[in-house]
Every structure is written in structure tokens, then in C-alpha cells.
Design an enzyme around this catalytic site. Structure first.
Site, PDB file in Angstrom:
ATOM      1  N   CYS A 127       1.732  -6.680  15.026  1.00  0.00           N
ATOM      2  CA  CYS A 127       1.364  -7.040  16.399  1.00  0.00           C
ATOM      3  C   CYS A 127       0.719  -8.431  16.460  1.00  0.00           C
ATOM      4  O   CYS A 127       0.226  -8.836  17.498  1.00  0.00           O
ATOM      5  CB  CYS A 127       0.406  -6.013  16.992  1.00  0.00           C
ATOM      6  SG  CYS A 127       1.195  -4.459  17.375  1.00  0.00           S
ATOM      7  N   ARG A 149       2.525 -12.009   0.163  1.00  0.00           N
ATOM      8  CA  ARG A 149       1.174 -12.267   0.664  1.00  0.00           C
ATOM      9  C   ARG A 149       0.608 -13.587   0.184  1.00  0.00           C
ATOM     10  O   ARG A 149       1.007 -14.100  -0.872  1.00  0.00           O
ATOM     11  CB  ARG A 149       0.235 -11.155   0.159  1.00  0.00           C
ATOM     12  CG  ARG A 149       0.557  -9.771   0.675  1.00  0.00           C
ATOM     13  CD  ARG A 149      -0.060  -9.532   2.015  1.00  0.00           C
ATOM     14  NE  ARG A 149       0.479  -8.351   2.688  1.00  0.00           N
ATOM     15  CZ  ARG A 149      -0.053  -7.868   3.806  1.00  0.00           C
ATOM     16  NH1 ARG A 149      -1.086  -8.446   4.371  1.00  0.00           N
ATOM     17  NH2 ARG A 149       0.482  -6.814   4.387  1.00  0.00           N
ATOM     18  N   HIS A 181     -10.870  -1.542  11.759  1.00  0.00           N
ATOM     19  CA  HIS A 181      -9.713  -2.354  11.388  1.00  0.00           C
ATOM     20  C   HIS A 181      -9.488  -3.362  12.518  1.00  0.00           C
ATOM     21  O   HIS A 181      -8.567  -3.214  13.318  1.00  0.00           O
ATOM     22  CB  HIS A 181      -8.520  -1.404  11.221  1.00  0.00           C
ATOM     23  CG  HIS A 181      -7.316  -2.029  10.622  1.00  0.00           C
ATOM     24  ND1 HIS A 181      -6.054  -1.499  10.762  1.00  0.00           N
ATOM     25  CD2 HIS A 181      -7.156  -3.134   9.870  1.00  0.00           C
ATOM     26  CE1 HIS A 181      -5.184  -2.237  10.114  1.00  0.00           C
ATOM     27  NE2 HIS A 181      -5.820  -3.248   9.573  1.00  0.00           N
ATOM     28  N   ASP A 233      -9.142  -9.028   9.847  1.00  0.00           N
ATOM     29  CA  ASP A 233      -8.674  -7.674   9.503  1.00  0.00           C
ATOM     30  C   ASP A 233      -9.729  -6.584   9.668  1.00  0.00           C
ATOM     31  O   ASP A 233      -9.385  -5.482  10.058  1.00  0.00           O
ATOM     32  CB  ASP A 233      -8.164  -7.679   8.052  1.00  0.00           C
ATOM     33  CG  ASP A 233      -7.326  -6.460   7.719  1.00  0.00           C
ATOM     34  OD1 ASP A 233      -6.530  -6.036   8.587  1.00  0.00           O
ATOM     35  OD2 ASP A 233      -7.455  -5.922   6.613  1.00  0.00           O
ATOM     36  N   LYS A 258      -9.333  -2.138   1.935  1.00  0.00           N
ATOM     37  CA  LYS A 258      -9.070  -0.925   2.721  1.00  0.00           C
ATOM     38  C   LYS A 258      -9.873   0.266   2.183  1.00  0.00           C
ATOM     39  O   LYS A 258     -10.356   1.096   2.946  1.00  0.00           O
ATOM     40  CB  LYS A 258      -7.572  -0.601   2.702  1.00  0.00           C
ATOM     41  CG  LYS A 258      -6.687  -1.736   3.197  1.00  0.00           C
ATOM     42  CD  LYS A 258      -6.962  -2.079   4.629  1.00  0.00           C
ATOM     43  CE  LYS A 258      -5.964  -3.103   5.148  1.00  0.00           C
ATOM     44  NZ  LYS A 258      -6.209  -3.448   6.555  1.00  0.00           N
ATOM     45  N   TYR A 264      -1.236  -3.663  -6.753  1.00  0.00           N
ATOM     46  CA  TYR A 264      -0.941  -4.441  -5.549  1.00  0.00           C
ATOM     47  C   TYR A 264      -1.972  -4.267  -4.430  1.00  0.00           C
ATOM     48  O   TYR A 264      -2.365  -3.137  -4.104  1.00  0.00           O
ATOM     49  CB  TYR A 264       0.440  -4.054  -4.989  1.00  0.00           C
ATOM     50  CG  TYR A 264       1.006  -5.128  -4.086  1.00  0.00           C
ATOM     51  CD1 TYR A 264       1.756  -6.171  -4.621  1.00  0.00           C
ATOM     52  CD2 TYR A 264       0.758  -5.137  -2.721  1.00  0.00           C
ATOM     53  CE1 TYR A 264       2.258  -7.189  -3.800  1.00  0.00           C
ATOM     54  CE2 TYR A 264       1.252  -6.139  -1.896  1.00  0.00           C
ATOM     55  CZ  TYR A 264       2.001  -7.152  -2.455  1.00  0.00           C
ATOM     56  OH  TYR A 264       2.496  -8.160  -1.650  1.00  0.00           O
ATOM     57  N   SER A 281      -0.019  -2.760  12.542  1.00  0.00           N
ATOM     58  CA  SER A 281       0.670  -3.873  11.883  1.00  0.00           C
ATOM     59  C   SER A 281       1.836  -4.366  12.754  1.00  0.00           C
ATOM     60  O   SER A 281       2.336  -3.633  13.610  1.00  0.00           O
ATOM     61  CB  SER A 281       1.158  -3.454  10.506  1.00  0.00           C
ATOM     62  OG  SER A 281       1.971  -2.332  10.632  1.00  0.00           O
ATOM     63  N   ARG A 290       0.853  -1.192   0.000  1.00  0.00           N
ATOM     64  CA  ARG A 290       0.000   0.000   0.000  1.00  0.00           C
ATOM     65  C   ARG A 290       0.884   1.235   0.000  1.00  0.00           C
ATOM     66  O   ARG A 290       1.924   1.268   0.648  1.00  0.00           O
ATOM     67  CB  ARG A 290      -0.852   0.042   1.273  1.00  0.00           C
ATOM     68  CG  ARG A 290      -1.952  -0.954   1.342  1.00  0.00           C
ATOM     69  CD  ARG A 290      -2.900  -0.659   2.493  1.00  0.00           C
ATOM     70  NE  ARG A 290      -2.264  -0.714   3.792  1.00  0.00           N
ATOM     71  CZ  ARG A 290      -1.925   0.341   4.526  1.00  0.00           C
ATOM     72  NH1 ARG A 290      -2.145   1.570   4.100  1.00  0.00           N
ATOM     73  NH2 ARG A 290      -1.360   0.189   5.708  1.00  0.00           N
TER      74      ARG A 290
END
Ligand code: O2Y
Ligand code: MN
Length: 598
Positions: free
Chosen positions: A263, A378, A239, A286, A219, A210, A261, A69
Site C-alpha cells: 500500500c 531488500r 505496525h 514500519d 517483527k 532472512y 503490505s 518471512r
């Protein structure tokens, strides 16, 4: 041809601007997906993995300039700049549309324009919403077919006059006649635009193929545009992971969790409990849409149908359920390829073979100085392949939420877990959460806390101050006892000599156990200036020898001097958000300081 006139008119208009060679409406069938994948293998864009190792799986390699992103090229084009707020990039919508129209004129020449009807949430659920993504990328189509519900069933649900969110996407690389296509067409960075028009509820993404830049249901729609809709309509687009926890007596609780991110959000969503008799099932990893049910409680639904998970670091040890989710029918992007047609990445749990093709398509050996898989490589895997997917993950009415977790990665100051005094105090916790900046990011701010309210900073489609006010307003819309209880967790506290104090992973089930005990009015706790903390013996450590009583005491320490410094940093953070920052949150900060000074 669509029966929905508004949709057909819009598709015609985009086609006349982008000038594709062909238009194809996606029906949402497996045969169609297979046909697109076969064509991409034939063109050299995709590699089919060894069928006996990874049935139905494909590997794609992106352009090295198009790997994640791009927040710097992501825009909230509200009519007024002040409505986008200090944390979003803003461009005047008229100017941005002019720029995008100019870039998009003829941008699909030589390509097929795909029209993807998609539903965020199960088709027909009262919580779900419909989008239509127009794209010139077949890679985007096959990913959207995993990440969302697509095709004719959605068109049928839309009917002749249903509402949809228009989402335009182009890789921004028209193909001249006879020219050879790139295996990953995209535009240079300064021509990429991930644009959101919050008043019009429209998304326009140009130049990147991407992930979050291109799979517009995720998102762009389910967070940035949905957060605007949620504020207007009185619900929450967050989120957050959603998990279902069942105790040995069969009592069920649902927990949502917001974490920045790195975590371990996907790991927590698919956790394998270490305490006997407890069960975790996954509803989402997510995004959570939460709406009030007729019972006055918030009900959560995962609007997605797949996982777009980070591959590096995922192994049978760290997250067996994620590994099993992506064992078949999965699209891998920017992973390494073995000579046997299998994938490999750093942290997969076994050594790399002597030879690989790396994410850039180059030969790689264990002596190579670079990583074999990109660190943002990914897997796109269907959620229904997760061995612990909750049977009711597609319940059209969502599941009632008992607890909301917020958290971040903090070496000091923040205890393992603490509970808010009430809803407003919980929103304060969400507003101050964040992680220490690590050396993984090149920055002169290493060690400083990057605060990321509810892990939504890159995903709020409007002003962060209005967003936090919306959370406070949600609390006024029902009785406090019907609202989820809010907890701040920190799995990452270290001792003074730099050792992790808490083992994390499956052992986090012990903390979840205390959390659900608190939700049932049980669970031993002490009141401190920052909230309710477990007593040192309140968290079940049976069979866990690695955490001593002293470690536990340290994990649950509230150091007043550290917190006074924290409060100062919170005040600077709140002030940086400007005059829209809610008064109630400053009042919570004042109250915290008063308790620390008492
Ligand atoms: O880099 C991307 O495009 C993916 S970002 C992403 C993917 C899945 C879940 N969360 C995220 C995120 O950035 O929060
Ligand atoms: Mn995310």
C-alpha cells in the site's frame, strides 16, 4: 564477559547447547562491522559494490528457499492455546522448546556465535527496550548494526541487573570440520521455526537467515513480543509509519499510519508534497511504539534505526528519499548485479543493461523470462541517511500523535478518506481495514477482501480479540480530546471503467492537509453513515488537473448498498474471531447498519 549475571548465565547456557567454535560479543563499532563485511566478501557470501557508485555497499544473495518471512512457520507458544487466538499458529511451549532444543544441540558447530546487545529505540530512552540476540550469522550481525542500536553502549545501559529480551537465532546449518560453507546456510522449510514465548518474553528463531525471520529486533521483538508487553504495561506497539507534517505557517502535526503490505507505506513515510509550502519529514517507516506522556497524549517513537525496504518498484520517481537513503553504507539482498558492480531491480526507473547477474547468481539478459531481482529483494539502510529524516526522530520521549491513519487497497466502496466519529468508531475502522486479494497471490479468493486489523494480523503476539479490546481500553485511559483523531484512507479507488481515480504518491499530501485541518477543528466535512467525509471542494486540488470534480465526487461516494454488503462481510469477519471479539465493536457494527438503514 558481561557484568549482568543473568545475561552471562544465559549466554553460557546457549553456548553449551549450540556448541559454537568461538563466541564474539559485538561492540557496535564501525571497524567491527567492516571487518565482518570484509570476511564475508572473502568467503564469497557478499559482493562489494562499485565504491564510486555505491560507497560502503554490499550485495548478498540468499538461498532460493529463504527469501521472505515465513508466516506458516511462525509460532506464538503461549501456555494456553486460547491466548494465541485463531489467527496465530500455536504449539505448546514445552513441546516447542523440546523440538528447538533438539534441533539446536550442536547447531553452531564450526561457526562463531555472536552476542548482539541491542536497543529498540534510542539507548536510555524511557520508551526503549533492550534485547540480546545470539546468532551464528555474520549477515544478521551487520544488518542488526544498521536496524538497531548495538554494542557496548547498550550493555552499559543494561547494567548489572537490567532486563533484556533474550533472542536466540541460528541458521540451523552446523559446519562439519573441513566442510565448505554454503554462501547462504539455512535449514529446510519444515525445520524452520520462528518461535515466540509471550509469557517468558523470549524469541527463538531457527533455520532461516532472512529478514523478519532472523533480524529479531524487528517483527519478532518490536511487534510480537512488544505487543504483549504493551498490553501488560498500557501502551501500543504498532505496525505503523510515523511522519511529521509542517504547514506553510510552520504548524506541525505528527501522523502514524497502519497499512497492509503493497500500500506504499514507505512511500507515504517519505512523501514529497506537491502542495507548495508543505513539508513531510520521516520518523519511521514500519513500526511505532506509542506511550502516554505526562500530558495525557500518546507519544510515538520509532524503535528501529534503519529501513529494511522493498527494492523492486523503488525509484527516484516513486520514492527519491528512499533511493537517497540507500545510496551508501547499505546492504542489498537479492537485487541484481550489473557488470560495473552496481545494483539493479525491476522498477528502479531505468532499463536493465544488456547483462546482469540475477538474484540467484545466474546470467540474465533483458530476454530472460524471469525477474532479475527477487520481488522481495531488500535494502538495509541507516535511517539517518534519509534526506528528510525529522531532526527529532530520536527524541527519547517520542512525538505527540495528532492523527492515526488506517487503510488498505480497495477498488470500490471505501472513499478516499473519512474520519471516525470518535475513538471506538476509529478502532472499528482499524478492525475492518484490509485489501482486496490481487492476482499477485495465487488464490481462489481474488477480489475478496483480506481484513487485517491495523495491519497487525501476522504480528500480534496474542489473541486478536484481546488486541482490539486493548485498543478500546487505551481510549479509556485519557480524555477523548487528547487522543489522536482516526482516519481511514484509500488511495486505490477505481472508476467503473477501471481507471485509478486518485494519482497517489506526492498528491497524497492534499489528503494529509485535510486531515490536519480536521485535527485543528477546521476542514469542511459532511456526516455520512460511515463517518465524516470531506465535502467535494474540501480537498485542495489547486494545480491538480488530473482529478476532475466528477472524479472527486466518485472518490467520496458512499454507496449504501455496497456498504450494507460490506457490513455483512464485516460481521462474518468479526464472528470468525470468536467470543473474545469485543462487544463494543459489534455495537459499532450494529450502529453502522442502523445508520445505513435509516
Ligand atoms: O520478508 C521479510 O523478511 C521482510 S518483511 C518486512 C520488512 C520490512 C517492513 N515490513 C515488513 C512486513 O512484512 O511488514
Ligand atoms: Mn512491515
Amino acid at each position: 564477559m558481561a557484568t549482568n549475571v543473568k545475561l552471562q548465565t544465559w549466554v553460557d547456557q546457549i553456548a553449551s547447547m549450540t556448541q559454537p567454535d568461538a563466541i564474539r560479543w559485538i561492540k557496535g563499532t564501525e571497524e567491527e562491522k567492516q571487518e565482518l563485511l570484509d570476511a564475508m566478501v572473502a568467503s564469497g557470501m557478499a559482493t562489494k559494490l562499485n565504491e564510486s557508485k555505491h560507497p560502503g555497499c554490499y550485495l548478498f544473495r540468499s538461498d532460493p528457499s529463504d527469501v521472505a518471512r515465513v508466516e506458516g512457520r511462525t509460532y506464538i507458544a503461549s501456555v494456553k492455546e486460547e491466548d494465541a487466538g485463531p489467527t496465530n499458529n500455536w504449539i505448546d511451549p514445552v513441546e516447542l522448546k523440546k523440538t528447538l532444543t533438539s534441533l539446536s544441540t550442536g547447531c553452531m558447530k564450526g561457526r562463531t556465535m555472536y552476542v548482539i546487545p541491542f536497543s529498540m529505540g534510542p539507548v536510555g530512552s524511557p520508551i526503549s527496550k533492550i534485547g540480546i540476540e545470539i546468532t551464528d550469522s555474520a549477515y544478521v550481525v551487520v544488518n542488526m548494526m544498521i536496524m538497531t542500536r548495538t554494542g557496548d553502549a547498550v550493555l552499559e545501559q543494561l547494567g548489572e541487573d537490567g532486563e533484556f529480551i533474550p533472542c536466540i537465532h541460528s541458521v540451523g546449518a552446523p559446519l562439519e570440520e573441513g566442510a565448505k560453507d554454503s554462501t547462504w546456510p539455512c535449514a529446510p522449510m519444515d525445520k524452520k521455526y520462528i518461535a515466540h514465548f509471550p509469557e517468558e518474553k523470549m524469541i527463538w528463531s531457527y533455520g532461516s537467515g532472512y529478514g523478519g525471520n532472523a533480524l529479531l529486533g524487528k517483527k519478532c521483538f518490536a511487534l510480537r513480543i512488544a505487543s504483549v508487553l504493551a498490553r501488560e504495561e498500557g501502551w501500543l506497539a504498532e505496525h505503523m509509519l510515523i511522519l511529521k507534517l509542517t504547514d506553510p505557517n510552520g504548524n506541525v502535526k505528527h501522523i502514524c499510519g497502519a497499512f497492509p503490505s503493497a500500500c506504499g507505506k514507505t512511500n507515504l513515510a517519505m512523501l514529497v508534497p506537491t502542495i507548495p509550502g508543505w513539508k513531510v519529514e520521516t520518523l519511521g517507516d514500519d513500526i511505532a511504539w506509542m506511550k502516554f506522556g505526562s500530558d495525557g497524549r500518546l507519544h510515538a517513537l520509532n524503535p528501529e534505526a534503519g529501513f529494511f525496504g522493498v527494492a523492486p518498484g523503488t525509484s527516484m520517481e516513486s520514492n527519491p528519499n528512499a533511493m537517497l537513503s540507500c545510496a551508501k553504507n547499505t546492504i542489498f539482498t537479492n537485487c541484481a548485479l550489473t557488470d560495473e558492480g552496481d545494483i539493479w531491480w525491476e522498477g528502479i526507473g531505468y532499463d536493465a543493461p544488456e547483462h546482469l547477474i540475477d538474484w540467484q547468481g545466474k546470467d540474465w539478459t533483458p530476454n530472460s523470462s524471469e525477474v532479475a531481482a527477487h520481488k522481495n529483494a531488500r535494502f538495509t539502510a541507516p535511517a539517518n541517511q534519509c534526506p528528510v529524516i525529522a531532526p527529532d526522530w530520536e527524541d527519547p520521549n517520542g512525538v505527540p500523535v495528532d492523527a492515526i491513519l488506517v487503510g488498505g487497497r480497495r477498488k470500490t466502496t471505501i472513499p478516499l478518506v473519512h474520519q471516525s466519529f470518535n475513538w471506538n468508531h476509529g478502532i472499528f475502522m482499524g478492525a475492518i481495514m484490509g485489501s482486496e486479494i490481487t492476482a499477485a497471490v495465487i488464490s481462489d479468493k481474488v477480489g475478496q477482501v483480506r481484513r487485517d486489523p491495523f495491519a497487525m494480523l501476522p504480528f500480534i503476539g496474542y489473541h486478536v480479540g484481546d488486541y482490539l479490546q486493548h485498543w478500546l481500553d487505551i481510549g479509556k485511559a485519557t480524555d477523548e480530546d487528547k487522543l489522536p483523531k482516526i482516519f481511514y484512507v484509500n488511495w486505490f479507488r477505481k472508476s467503473e471503467d477501471g481507471k485509478w481515480l486518485w494519482p497517489g504518491y506526492g498528491e497524497n499530501s492534499r489528503v494529509l492537509k485535510w486531515i490536519v485541518e480536521r485535527c485543528s477543528g477546521e476542514g469542511k466535512a459532511v456526516e455520512t453513515p460511515i463517518g465524516y467525509l470531506p465535502t467535494v471542494d474540501a480537498i485542495d486540488r489547486s494545480g491538480l488537473d488530473s482529478v476532475s470534480d466528477e472524479d472527486m465526487a466518485e472518490l467520496l461516494t458512499v454507496d449504501k448498498e455496497e456498504w450494507k454488503a460490506e457490513a455483512k462481510s464485516i460481521r462474518a469477519h468479526f464472528t470468525s474471531y470468536g467470543p473474545k471479539m469485543p462487544r463494543e465493536l459489534f455495537a459499532e457494527l450494529d450502529a453502522l447498519e442502523a445508520r445505513l438503514n435509516a
